[in-house]
Design an enzyme around this catalytic site. Structure first.
Site, PDB file in Angstrom:
ATOM      1  N   VAL A 138       0.861  -1.187   0.000  1.00 42.81           N
ATOM      2  CA  VAL A 138       0.000   0.000   0.000  1.00 42.81           C
ATOM      3  C   VAL A 138       0.900   1.240   0.000  1.00 42.81           C
ATOM      4  O   VAL A 138       1.236   1.785   1.041  1.00 42.81           O
ATOM      5  CB  VAL A 138      -0.921  -0.004   1.235  1.00 42.81           C
ATOM      6  CG1 VAL A 138      -1.842   1.207   1.213  1.00 42.81           C
ATOM      7  CG2 VAL A 138      -1.730  -1.293   1.284  1.00 42.81           C
ATOM      8  N   HIS A 139       1.291   1.671  -1.197  1.00 41.64           N
ATOM      9  CA  HIS A 139       2.237   2.795  -1.264  1.00 41.64           C
ATOM     10  C   HIS A 139       1.544   4.139  -1.007  1.00 41.64           C
ATOM     11  O   HIS A 139       1.790   4.810  -0.007  1.00 41.64           O
ATOM     12  CB  HIS A 139       2.908   2.830  -2.646  1.00 41.64           C
ATOM     13  CG  HIS A 139       3.755   1.627  -2.932  1.00 41.64           C
ATOM     14  ND1 HIS A 139       4.826   1.259  -2.163  1.00 41.64           N
ATOM     15  CD2 HIS A 139       3.690   0.712  -3.939  1.00 41.64           C
ATOM     16  CE1 HIS A 139       5.388   0.176  -2.660  1.00 41.64           C
ATOM     17  NE2 HIS A 139       4.713  -0.179  -3.739  1.00 41.64           N
ATOM     18  N   ASP A 140       0.702   4.553  -1.939  1.00 44.60           N
ATOM     19  CA  ASP A 140       0.213   5.937  -1.896  1.00 44.60           C
ATOM     20  C   ASP A 140      -0.760   6.186  -0.740  1.00 44.60           C
ATOM     21  O   ASP A 140      -0.736   7.266  -0.124  1.00 44.60           O
ATOM     22  CB  ASP A 140      -0.436   6.292  -3.244  1.00 44.60           C
ATOM     23  CG  ASP A 140       0.589   6.288  -4.371  1.00 44.60           C
ATOM     24  OD1 ASP A 140       1.801   6.232  -4.081  1.00 44.60           O
ATOM     25  OD2 ASP A 140       0.185   6.342  -5.546  1.00 44.60           O
TER      26      ASP A 140
END
Ligand code: BDR
Ligand code: CA
Length: 327
Positions: free
Chosen positions: A242-244
């Protein structure tokens, strides 16, 4: 009070999930959405931003941004990660989309920051080209920005390095000059890099909760992330990084993160292009390239379980509360 945010983004599977979180959380007042090339070309990511605005009734205007880096490069879109259309190749209807804001993204940023001094957080989850263009056109905005939060970089915490090369993360290597300018400007930057985003994994349990109780946004996140999950499966991950949205979570709850301070420089040429390096003040190095850059914050720790709870629970608050009570 709700935090005013301009979301600078290249939607993008994980970008679109972050946008839906920002739209749903009561803690954020979304002032604008600015686009830049990255997960797809600039036409596609801008159309995706308009699509999301339309489908989810997002009030914030969309301004189109950079189609290439400061050095003039437009990298090939990572279609194996985000699909041909940038949104996991789900079927998209492009009729009836709203109009774009007439200003280019960097001008939108300049105008909004000047209009609301010390109120706006710039949340940038793609290449930092728009922010660098805004700074070069209007250096006076730097002290007027409340904070810059980026998803980008990898700082070697617990051996975490790049995802495009052994040392470079995608958003930074996509425009390393822009990133070096942004880290070096007199505004407070916090980098949420791979060091922490790779610890936050949206797995089958969270996705099932979103699908079951997260309404249209929840189902959209599940649907668009199918191919993204296939990409992550080849690394043995059941779910996806879950980057952004993790960077968006930082804006809402800072207690979820640990940070360290120090000047950050970005390598702009050679084999290590795109590497982000933070100077550690505890070590007395001889004079060097970091000495004149301002101290910035880099995330070094994250409470992944609570981040996931925030991201999922924002779409299903009643369910999240009752599940917490019975847990
Ligand atoms: C970053 O690159 C993009 O693929 C994602 O949207 C994220 O912003 C992760 O390296
Ligand atoms: Ca992104």
């Amino acid at each position: 009070m709700r935090t005013k945010v301009i979301f600078d983004t290249d939607p993008g599977v994980d970008d679109s999930a972050a946008l839906l979180f920002l739209n749903a959380t009561p803690h954020v007042d979304l002032v604008g959405i600015t686009t830049m090339f990255g997960n797809s070309d600039i036409d596609t990511v801008t159309r995706n931003a308009l699509y999301l605005k339309h489908r989810f009734s997002i009030a914030a205007p969309v301004a189109r941004g950079a189609g290439k880096s400061l050095a003039g490069a437009a990298s090939l879109p990572p279609v194996h990660i985000h699909g041909q259309n940038g949104l996991g190749d789900i079927a998209l209807k492009h009729t009836g989309l709203p109009e774009l804001d007439p200003r280019p993204a960097h001008q939108f940023i300049i105008d909004e920051v000047r209009a609301r001094p010390n109120e706006i957080i710039l949340l940038a989850v793609g290449r930092l080209t728009n922010l660098a263009l805004a700074l070069s056109e209007a250096p006076d905005i730097a002290p007027l920005v409340k904070e810059v939060v980026i998803m980008g970089g990898a700082f070697g915490v617990a051996g975490c390095n790049g995802n495009v090369t052994p040392v470079a993360e995608a958003n930074i290597i996509g425009d390393p000059e822009a990133a070096d300018i942004v880290f070096g400007a007199p505004w407070p930057v916090t980098a949420i890099g791979l060091d922490v985003t790779r610890q936050v994994i949206m797995g089958p349990v969270e996705l099932e909760r979103l699908e079951r109780g997260g309404g249209e946004p929840g189902r959209f996140i599940v649907e668009t992330s199918r191919g993204y999950r296939v990409f992550h499966a080849q690394f043995g991950i059941d779910g996806y990084y879950v980057h952004d949205s993790t960077a968006a979570a930082y804006i809402v709850d800072r207690t979820l993160f640990g940070v360290r301070r120090g000047p950050v420089r970005v390598v702009t040429e050679g084999i290590a292009i795109g590497q982000t390096i933070q100077r550690d003040w505890r070590t007395p190095y001889p004079p060097g390239e970091w000495d004149t850059a301002p101290d910035q914050q880099v995330a070094t720790a994250v409470d992944a379980r609570r981040v996931l709870e925030l991201l999922v629970g924002t779409h299903i608050p009643m369910l999240a509360t009752s599940e917490r009570k019975t847990a």
